[in-house]
Design a protein around this motif. Structure first.
Motif, PDB file in Angstrom:
ATOM      1  N   GLY A  22     -22.015  -8.612  -4.287  1.00  0.00           N
ATOM      2  CA  GLY A  22     -21.407  -7.689  -5.238  1.00  0.00           C
ATOM      3  C   GLY A  22     -20.488  -8.423  -6.192  1.00  0.00           C
ATOM      4  N   HIS A  23     -19.879  -7.655  -7.090  1.00  0.00           N
ATOM      5  CA  HIS A  23     -18.928  -8.213  -8.059  1.00  0.00           C
ATOM      6  C   HIS A  23     -17.518  -8.058  -7.503  1.00  0.00           C
ATOM      7  N   PHE A  24     -16.752  -9.124  -7.635  1.00  0.00           N
ATOM      8  CA  PHE A  24     -15.377  -9.151  -7.139  1.00  0.00           C
ATOM      9  C   PHE A  24     -14.563  -7.972  -7.678  1.00  0.00           C
ATOM     10  N   GLU A  25     -14.804  -7.640  -8.948  1.00  0.00           N
ATOM     11  CA  GLU A  25     -14.006  -6.591  -9.584  1.00  0.00           C
ATOM     12  C   GLU A  25     -14.246  -5.227  -8.936  1.00  0.00           C
ATOM     13  N   MET A  30     -11.000 -18.916  -6.271  1.00  0.00           N
ATOM     14  CA  MET A  30     -12.005 -18.728  -7.323  1.00  0.00           C
ATOM     15  C   MET A  30     -12.278 -20.092  -7.944  1.00  0.00           C
ATOM     16  N   LEU A  31     -13.360 -20.718  -7.517  1.00  0.00           N
ATOM     17  CA  LEU A  31     -13.726 -22.048  -8.016  1.00  0.00           C
ATOM     18  C   LEU A  31     -14.876 -21.890  -8.999  1.00  0.00           C
ATOM     19  N   GLY A  32     -14.577 -22.077 -10.252  1.00  0.00           N
ATOM     20  CA  GLY A  32     -15.629 -21.982 -11.273  1.00  0.00           C
ATOM     21  C   GLY A  32     -16.227 -20.597 -11.391  1.00  0.00           C
ATOM     22  N   SER A  33     -15.467 -19.573 -11.025  1.00  0.00           N
ATOM     23  CA  SER A  33     -16.058 -18.228 -11.125  1.00  0.00           C
ATOM     24  C   SER A  33     -15.292 -17.306 -12.074  1.00  0.00           C
ATOM     25  N   ILE A  34     -13.998 -17.562 -12.298  1.00  0.00           N
ATOM     26  CA  ILE A  34     -13.246 -16.650 -13.180  1.00  0.00           C
ATOM     27  C   ILE A  34     -13.807 -16.727 -14.610  1.00  0.00           C
ATOM     28  N   VAL A  35     -14.426 -17.862 -14.940  1.00  0.00           N
ATOM     29  CA  VAL A  35     -15.027 -18.048 -16.267  1.00  0.00           C
ATOM     30  C   VAL A  35     -16.120 -16.993 -16.536  1.00  0.00           C
ATOM     31  N   HIS A  36     -16.693 -16.439 -15.461  1.00  0.00           N
ATOM     32  CA  HIS A  36     -17.771 -15.448 -15.602  1.00  0.00           C
ATOM     33  C   HIS A  36     -17.242 -14.019 -15.619  1.00  0.00           C
ATOM     34  N   MET A  37     -15.924 -13.849 -15.549  1.00  0.00           N
ATOM     35  CA  MET A  37     -15.363 -12.497 -15.404  1.00  0.00           C
ATOM     36  C   MET A  37     -14.628 -12.112 -16.691  1.00  0.00           C
ATOM     37  N   PRO A  38     -15.130 -11.084 -17.389  1.00  0.00           N
ATOM     38  CA  PRO A  38     -14.574 -10.771 -18.713  1.00  0.00           C
ATOM     39  C   PRO A  38     -13.142 -10.243 -18.695  1.00  0.00           C
ATOM     40  N   GLY A  76     -17.199 -14.552   1.738  1.00  0.00           N
ATOM     41  CA  GLY A  76     -17.665 -14.956   0.404  1.00  0.00           C
ATOM     42  C   GLY A  76     -18.230 -13.765  -0.349  1.00  0.00           C
ATOM     43  N   ILE A  77     -17.906 -13.701  -1.639  1.00  0.00           N
ATOM     44  CA  ILE A  77     -18.421 -12.626  -2.496  1.00  0.00           C
ATOM     45  C   ILE A  77     -19.229 -13.256  -3.622  1.00  0.00           C
ATOM     46  N   SER A  78     -20.443 -12.768  -3.814  1.00  0.00           N
ATOM     47  CA  SER A  78     -21.236 -13.201  -4.971  1.00  0.00           C
ATOM     48  C   SER A  78     -22.287 -12.138  -5.273  1.00  0.00           C
ATOM     49  N   PRO A  79     -22.541 -11.896  -6.563  1.00  0.00           N
ATOM     50  CA  PRO A  79     -23.606 -10.942  -6.904  1.00  0.00           C
ATOM     51  C   PRO A  79     -25.004 -11.537  -6.736  1.00  0.00           C
ATOM     52  N   ALA A  80     -25.103 -12.869  -6.562  1.00  0.00           N
ATOM     53  CA  ALA A  80     -26.416 -13.526  -6.539  1.00  0.00           C
ATOM     54  C   ALA A  80     -27.068 -13.361  -5.165  1.00  0.00           C
ATOM     55  N   ALA A  81     -28.176 -12.622  -5.113  1.00  0.00           N
ATOM     56  CA  ALA A  81     -28.769 -12.214  -3.832  1.00  0.00           C
ATOM     57  C   ALA A  81     -29.154 -13.402  -2.957  1.00  0.00           C
ATOM     58  N   ARG A  82     -29.744 -14.445  -3.539  1.00  0.00           N
ATOM     59  CA  ARG A  82     -30.327 -15.509  -2.706  1.00  0.00           C
ATOM     60  C   ARG A  82     -29.278 -16.369  -2.005  1.00  0.00           C
ATOM     61  N   GLN A  83     -28.028 -16.328  -2.502  1.00  0.00           N
ATOM     62  CA  GLN A  83     -27.007 -17.194  -1.913  1.00  0.00           C
ATOM     63  C   GLN A  83     -26.636 -16.744  -0.492  1.00  0.00           C
ATOM     64  N   HIS A  84     -26.763 -15.456  -0.209  1.00  0.00           N
ATOM     65  CA  HIS A  84     -26.256 -14.919   1.064  1.00  0.00           C
ATOM     66  C   HIS A  84     -27.085 -15.382   2.266  1.00  0.00           C
ATOM     67  N   MET A 118     -14.119 -16.018  -3.950  1.00  0.00           N
ATOM     68  CA  MET A 118     -14.700 -15.019  -4.838  1.00  0.00           C
ATOM     69  C   MET A 118     -15.576 -15.752  -5.833  1.00  0.00           C
ATOM     70  N   GLY A 119     -16.893 -15.460  -5.809  1.00  0.00           N
ATOM     71  CA  GLY A 119     -17.834 -16.282  -6.577  1.00  0.00           C
ATOM     72  C   GLY A 119     -18.134 -17.509  -5.741  1.00  0.00           C
ATOM     73  N   CYS A 120     -18.687 -17.254  -4.519  1.00  0.00           N
ATOM     74  CA  CYS A 120     -18.731 -18.316  -3.493  1.00  0.00           C
ATOM     75  C   CYS A 120     -19.889 -19.287  -3.680  1.00  0.00           C
ATOM     76  N   GLY A 121     -20.774 -19.038  -4.663  1.00  0.00           N
ATOM     77  CA  GLY A 121     -21.892 -19.946  -4.878  1.00  0.00           C
ATOM     78  C   GLY A 121     -22.719 -20.082  -3.610  1.00  0.00           C
ATOM     79  N   TRP A 122     -23.065 -21.320  -3.274  1.00  0.00           N
ATOM     80  CA  TRP A 122     -23.896 -21.589  -2.092  1.00  0.00           C
ATOM     81  C   TRP A 122     -23.041 -21.839  -0.855  1.00  0.00           C
TER      82      TRP A 122
HETATM   83  C1  LIG Z   1     -20.409 -21.726 -11.170  1.00  0.00           C
HETATM   84  S1  LIG Z   1     -20.709 -20.871  -9.667  1.00  0.00           S
HETATM   85  C2  LIG Z   1     -19.438 -21.559  -8.628  1.00  0.00           C
HETATM   86  C3  LIG Z   1     -19.781 -21.442  -7.197  1.00  0.00           C
HETATM   87  C4  LIG Z   1     -18.795 -21.997  -6.187  1.00  0.00           C
HETATM   88  N1  LIG Z   1     -17.486 -21.377  -6.272  1.00  0.00           N
HETATM   89  C5  LIG Z   1     -18.687 -23.492  -6.311  1.00  0.00           C
HETATM   90  O1  LIG Z   1     -17.622 -23.996  -6.671  1.00  0.00           O
HETATM   91  O2  LIG Z   1     -19.669 -24.184  -6.034  1.00  0.00           O
HETATM   92  C6  LIG Z   1     -20.111 -19.222 -10.027  1.00  0.00           C
HETATM   93  C7  LIG Z   1     -20.280 -18.232  -8.903  1.00  0.00           C
HETATM   94  O3  LIG Z   1     -19.619 -16.994  -9.254  1.00  0.00           O
HETATM   95  C8  LIG Z   1     -20.473 -15.919  -8.978  1.00  0.00           C
HETATM   96  N2  LIG Z   1     -20.053 -14.784  -9.826  1.00  0.00           N
HETATM   97  C9  LIG Z   1     -20.285 -14.568 -11.136  1.00  0.00           C
HETATM   98  N3  LIG Z   1     -19.708 -13.410 -11.535  1.00  0.00           N
HETATM   99  C10 LIG Z   1     -19.076 -12.900 -10.436  1.00  0.00           C
HETATM  100  C11 LIG Z   1     -18.306 -11.718 -10.178  1.00  0.00           C
HETATM  101  N4  LIG Z   1     -18.051 -10.848 -11.139  1.00  0.00           N
HETATM  102  N5  LIG Z   1     -17.824 -11.511  -8.932  1.00  0.00           N
HETATM  103  C12 LIG Z   1     -18.067 -12.405  -7.940  1.00  0.00           C
HETATM  104  N6  LIG Z   1     -18.796 -13.534  -8.124  1.00  0.00           N
HETATM  105  C13 LIG Z   1     -19.287 -13.774  -9.351  1.00  0.00           C
HETATM  106  C14 LIG Z   1     -21.874 -16.473  -9.228  1.00  0.00           C
HETATM  107  O4  LIG Z   1     -22.880 -15.720  -8.593  1.00  0.00           O
HETATM  108  C15 LIG Z   1     -21.731 -17.855  -8.587  1.00  0.00           C
HETATM  109  O5  LIG Z   1     -21.879 -17.757  -7.190  1.00  0.00           O
END
Ligand SMILES: C[S@@+](CC[C@H](N)C(=O)[O-])C[C@H]1O[C@@H](n2cnc3c(N)ncnc32)[C@H](O)[C@@H]1O
Length: 212
Positions: free
Chosen positions: A51-54, A68-76, A22-30, A1-5
């Protein structure tokens, strides 16, 4: 969740024959991930959804593991995120969360509204809150997870930041073409991030089980 690249998706599909989503809102990653999956011969095992995981529609109990690697930080909303992860897992499924954190609640309180942290939140993360690991542990426990591991990955992540710094330096001309001054800003940000790494900030991994 938040799969980055897609590094972890592709690694798990290639090395362990896992079927990964993989789930990510960022269009270009897919498009990038599906191209790499084809090149690596794992396209039948790797899919992504934008889309957004939530909010995104996924099957309840349909996954052996959620990462969730480095992605929960972006989720309020931590409560919603941990509840969602638990709902998606089968019984005995595993949640793995790795995240950058202020080293404790006092450091979070002291630093999170400072100019440097606001720069990271607004210009680098889009939105982000580097909660202390105690908040992540509480979120996981409150959602009903059993914590089965907590690991300090700070030293490993320092190497990741060093890698990013080397990338910024070697691609400085390309980055400057995006916006003059950007390469220098990124370089300063990463140097300062690593100066405080292990002091004000840490990186932890939590492994949680849906034991009941
Ligand atoms: C810092 S990157 C980490 C990417 C990857 N997990 C890694 O370790 O390389 C954060 C990722 O979370 C995604 N992201 C941010 N908010 C998100 C949400 N609400 N639901 C799912 N993905 C989200 C971003 O688009 C990005 O792909």
């Amino acid at each position: 969740m938040g799969c980055g690249w897609g590094s972890l998706l592709l690694f798990m599909a290639r090395e362990y024959s896992c079927r990964t989503t993989g789930i990510s809102p960022a269009a270009r990653q897919h498009a990038y991930i599906s191209g790499r999956a084809r090149e690596l011969g794992v396209a039948d095992r790797v899919s992504t959804r934008q889309g957004h995981f939530e909010e995104i529609d996924l099957p309840a109990g349909g996954f052996d593991a959620v990462t969730m690697l480095g992605s929960i930080v972006h989720m309020p909303d931590l409560t919603a995120v941990f509840a969602r992860a638990r709902a998606l897992l089968r019984r005995d499924g595993t949640l793995y969360v790795s995240e950058s954190c202020f080293r404790n609640a006092a450091a979070h309180e002291a630093f999170h509204s400072r100019a440097g942290t606001r720069f990271v939140g607004e210009k680098i993360f889009g939105w982000g809150d580097m909660r202390p690991v105690s908040e992540l542990v509480r979120g996981a426990e409150d959602a009903g997870f059993s914590l089965i591991g907590l690991e300090d990955l700070t030293a490993d992540y320092r190497r990741t930041i060093d890698g990013w710094l080397a990338n910024v330096r070697s691609a400085a001309d390309d980055i400057e073409r995006i916006r003059p001054g950007l390469a220098g800003e990124l370089e300063r940000y990463l140097e300062i991030a690593n100066a405080g790494w292990g002091y004000t900030t840490k990186h932890y991994a939590l492994t949680c089980r849906k034991a009941r």
